[in-house]
Design a protein around this motif. Structure first.
Motif, mmCIF file in Angstrom:
data_model
loop_
_atom_site.group_PDB
_atom_site.id
_atom_site.type_symbol
_atom_site.label_atom_id
_atom_site.label_comp_id
_atom_site.label_asym_id
_atom_site.label_seq_id
_atom_site.Cartn_x
_atom_site.Cartn_y
_atom_site.Cartn_z
ATOM 1 N N ARG A 189 -4.984 8.749 -10.438
ATOM 2 C CA ARG A 189 -4.275 8.724 -9.157
ATOM 3 C C ARG A 189 -3.214 9.822 -9.099
ATOM 4 O O ARG A 189 -3.102 10.547 -8.110
ATOM 5 C CB ARG A 189 -3.629 7.354 -8.968
ATOM 6 N N GLY A 202 -0.288 -1.326 -3.941
ATOM 7 C CA GLY A 202 -1.616 -0.857 -3.566
ATOM 8 C C GLY A 202 -2.097 -1.510 -2.286
ATOM 9 O O GLY A 202 -1.528 -2.491 -1.799
ATOM 10 N N ALA A 256 0.815 -1.211 0.000
ATOM 11 C CA ALA A 256 0.000 0.000 0.000
ATOM 12 C C ALA A 256 0.844 1.255 0.000
ATOM 13 O O ALA A 256 0.384 2.323 -0.430
ATOM 14 C CB ALA A 256 -0.934 0.007 1.206
ATOM 15 N N ASN A 289 -7.043 3.344 -8.094
ATOM 16 C CA ASN A 289 -5.892 2.432 -8.131
ATOM 17 C C ASN A 289 -4.575 3.158 -8.378
ATOM 18 O O ASN A 289 -4.533 4.175 -9.077
ATOM 19 C CB ASN A 289 -6.082 1.377 -9.227
ATOM 20 N N PRO A 290 -3.473 2.644 -7.832
ATOM 21 C CA PRO A 290 -2.145 3.214 -8.090
ATOM 22 C C PRO A 290 -1.763 3.105 -9.566
ATOM 23 O O PRO A 290 -2.254 2.229 -10.295
ATOM 24 C CB PRO A 290 -1.214 2.346 -7.236
ATOM 25 N N MET A 323 -4.787 -2.005 -4.640
ATOM 26 C CA MET A 323 -4.312 -2.786 -5.782
ATOM 27 C C MET A 323 -5.515 -3.308 -6.579
ATOM 28 O O MET A 323 -6.619 -3.420 -6.044
ATOM 29 C CB MET A 323 -3.449 -3.954 -5.298
#
Length: 601
Positions: free
Chosen positions: A255, A220, A81, A249-250, A182
């Motif tokens: 983002r 994530g 994360a 989401n990354p 994620m």
């Protein structure tokens, strides 16, 4: 919509209870703010040290006329994360520079992963890491050169620790920037099934490892609705995120655009401009009530029942557990996200997510709309949805209908009429249960007790085939004074197997379960803890124990229970190894779990 009477009453009660403490806190914050920008009080030598490595930003920093952002980061690449935060400082510095401002990494804070330490000795440091994070954030900001702050953190103790730090420096505006979950991997129910099969000896470690790696598979946040994702919900409900920032989401354009937008907003809300929004004004009683409503409506993590009182106290606000119970009694459970459903947070977000939920709760009169947030005045700003146009974030109206009523339902037709957490009181002390994932027919368990002093002994008894009838498993000497109050989430597969065999089982402990506590009824955080001579220390094998989440009670029915002397345990082994030596001062001075299990607040 008129504010719900119970929400109004609880808010007023909190404000009255907190009046003196809050007044003292705000007076300190106002005096600090009145001193003006921090850098104005540094000598030339002080400033030269602070700017020596800043290259092209040196001149802007030295003149002191442009706002300077302090970045407090919990980056490491062991936490999936937090791995995306590696690139955030470069993004933030470039975004600040483009707006005529500057940004510096003020400091890092530790961030441990409960998934790595689950069932391991290191978990005994986990809860205390929250207070270490708060202390580290204080050190980072103590250099006194920042006009606002950006806090980079996601997971279990990290966000609460950063909030405590941010509240302590509450005269500085602050925005929390998440990394996002994620993408969805192996469905959580399939992962849980493999864990149970391994616990029962039906599959080998190779199959277990395969399932775990397919579930936790990329940068994530883990996708189940545990403490990390509950933290992200909380920051949005309390107005410390930008609207819609939590579950993007990354590695996606949105983002990164939200990170840029957060940086730009941090520059706009400093004391140097016309929209000064210090953290102390955002973290008021209404914000905390909104956060508790969000916790109940989503069926969020039990850990936040400890973290929220500690966070609130840092902002001069006194939360009591009765506040949680009363708010839960009028807040509908609107979401079914694993472990209290099959969906993950990506599915929840796609179904309408927090924007839909907050709109529904505002319409139902269950949230305070009249609050300050980092985005502006009014919580209705958080019903909007972020999108990208020409590389920048723009906001549009959020969803007015759920896209999947098996995951997210309207406040008028919820999964259940009340929230997902229940307080329990009785002659065993005070505890709590996460009921949102527990089937209604298991909300009341009455059975003979088996008493253990650690979770390993429970697993040994299970493997020996000792659980053949209905049982209340009591695991004591697991509170913060005993051993730092580790999560006992490793017991979940074992207890779930017993339950699936048709037994009525419950767990009673002065320890914690995971924020992803599942389908087994678990009375946790029981206090006073056994190490303080609490009632759990008087329970014996064979005592009939009743755990009743309907009536909100937790009782030992032995007739001589109150006359017994509490047992003691040899806890000397808890004081050394894997860093436990240096946390003795924490164990000796920690507060009650019901008060937040705090050391620094």
């Amino acid at each position: 919509m008129t504010l719900n009477a119970t929400i109004a009453e609880v808010t007023e009660r909190i404000e009255t209870r907190s009046a003196d403490m809050r007044g003292t806190y705000l007076d300190r914050m106002r005096r600090a703010a009145d001193e003006g920008p921090r850098r104005a009080h540094l000598t030339c030598g002080n400033q030269a040290h602070a700017y020596a490595a800043m290259g092209e930003d040196k001149d802007a920093l030295a003149t002191g006329r442009a706002p300077n952002i302090g970045i407090v980061s919990a980056y490491n690449d062991m936490l999936s994360a937090h791995q995306p935060f590696e690139r955030y400082p470069d993004i933030i510095r470039a975004a600040a520079r483009a707006q005529g401002g500057t940004a510096q990494v003020a400091g890092g804070v530790p961030a441990m992963c409960d998934g790595v330490t689950q069932g391991q000795v290191g978990m005994e440091l986990s809860l205390f890491s929250r207070d270490v994070i708060a202390l580290a954030a204080g050190v980072a900001l103590s250099h006194n050169v920042f006009d606002s702050a950006l806090y980079l953190g996601v997971c279990d103790k990290i966000v609460p620790g950063l909030v405590i730090g941010a509240a302590t420096f509450g005269y500085i505006p602050g925005i929390f920037l998440p990394a996002g979950p994620m993408p969805s991997g192996l469905p959580n129910d399939e992962k849980a099934k493999v864990r149970q099969q391994f616990a029962a000896g039906e599959v080998g470690r190779d199959r277990l490892m395969e399932a775990e790696m397919a579930s936790y598979h990329s940068p994530g946040t883990c996708t189940f609705y545990g403490t990390a994702n509950s933290n992200q919900m909380l920051m949005e409900f309390m107005g410390l995120h930008l609207p819609g920032a939590s579950f993007v989401n990354p590695g996606t354009p949105l983002r990164e655009a939200l990170t840029v937008a957060g940086t730009e907003r941090a520059l706009e809300i400093t004391n140097l401009g016309n929209d000064y929004r210090p953290v102390c004004d955002i973290l008021d009683a209404k914000a905390f009530v909104n956060g508790i409503v969000g916790l109940m409506a989503t069926g969020g993590s039990t850990n936040l029942v400890m973290h929220l009182p500690a966070m609130a106290r840092a902002a001069g606000i006194a939360l009591e557990l009765e506040d949680f119970d009363d708010i839960s009694s009028v807040t509908p459970l609107m979401a079914k996200v694993y472990p209290n459903g099959l969906a993950d947070v990506n599915h929840f977000h796609a179904a309408g997510g927090l924007q839909y939920m907050m709109g529904e709760l505002l319409s139902a009169g269950l949230l305070h709309e009249d609050v300050k947030t980092v985005a502006g005045d009014g919580l209705s700003l958080y019903t909007r949805e972020p999108q990208i146009r020409d590389g920048r974030v723009v906001y549009t109206d959020g969803p007015k209908e759920t896209q999947n009523d098996r995951i997210l339902r309207p406040a008028t037709d919820p999964f259940q009429a009340t929230g997902g957490l229940k307080q329990l009181y009785g002659n065993l002390g005070h505890g709590m249960m996460k009921t949102s994932a527990v089937a209604p027919e298991r909300h009341v368990i009455e059975a003979p007790a088996r008493v253990f002093h650690d979770q390993a002994a429970v697993k040994t008894a299970f493997k020996a085939g000792e659980f053949t009838s209905d049982t209340v498993i009591v695991v004591r000497f697991q509170g913060p004074r005993s051993n730092g109050m580790p999560e006992l989430h490793g017991l979940t597969p074992t207890l779930a197997v017993l339950q699936d065999r048709g037994l009525k089982v419950a767990l009673v402990t002065d320890g914690r379960m995971s924020g992803a506590s599942g389908k087994v009824p678990s009375a946790i955080h029981v206090c006073p803890e056994a190490a303080d001579g609490g009632p759990l220390a008087r329970v014996r094998d064979g005592d009939i124990v009743r755990v009743d989440a309907v009536a909100g009670t937790i009782e030992c029915l032995a007739p001589d229970f109150d006359k017994r002397e509490p047992v003691t345990a040899d806890l000397s082994g808890n004081g050394h190894g894997v860093g436990r030596e240096i946390f003795e001062v924490f164990r000796a001075n920690v507060g009650l779990a019901s008060k937040g299990a705090g050391v620094v607040v």
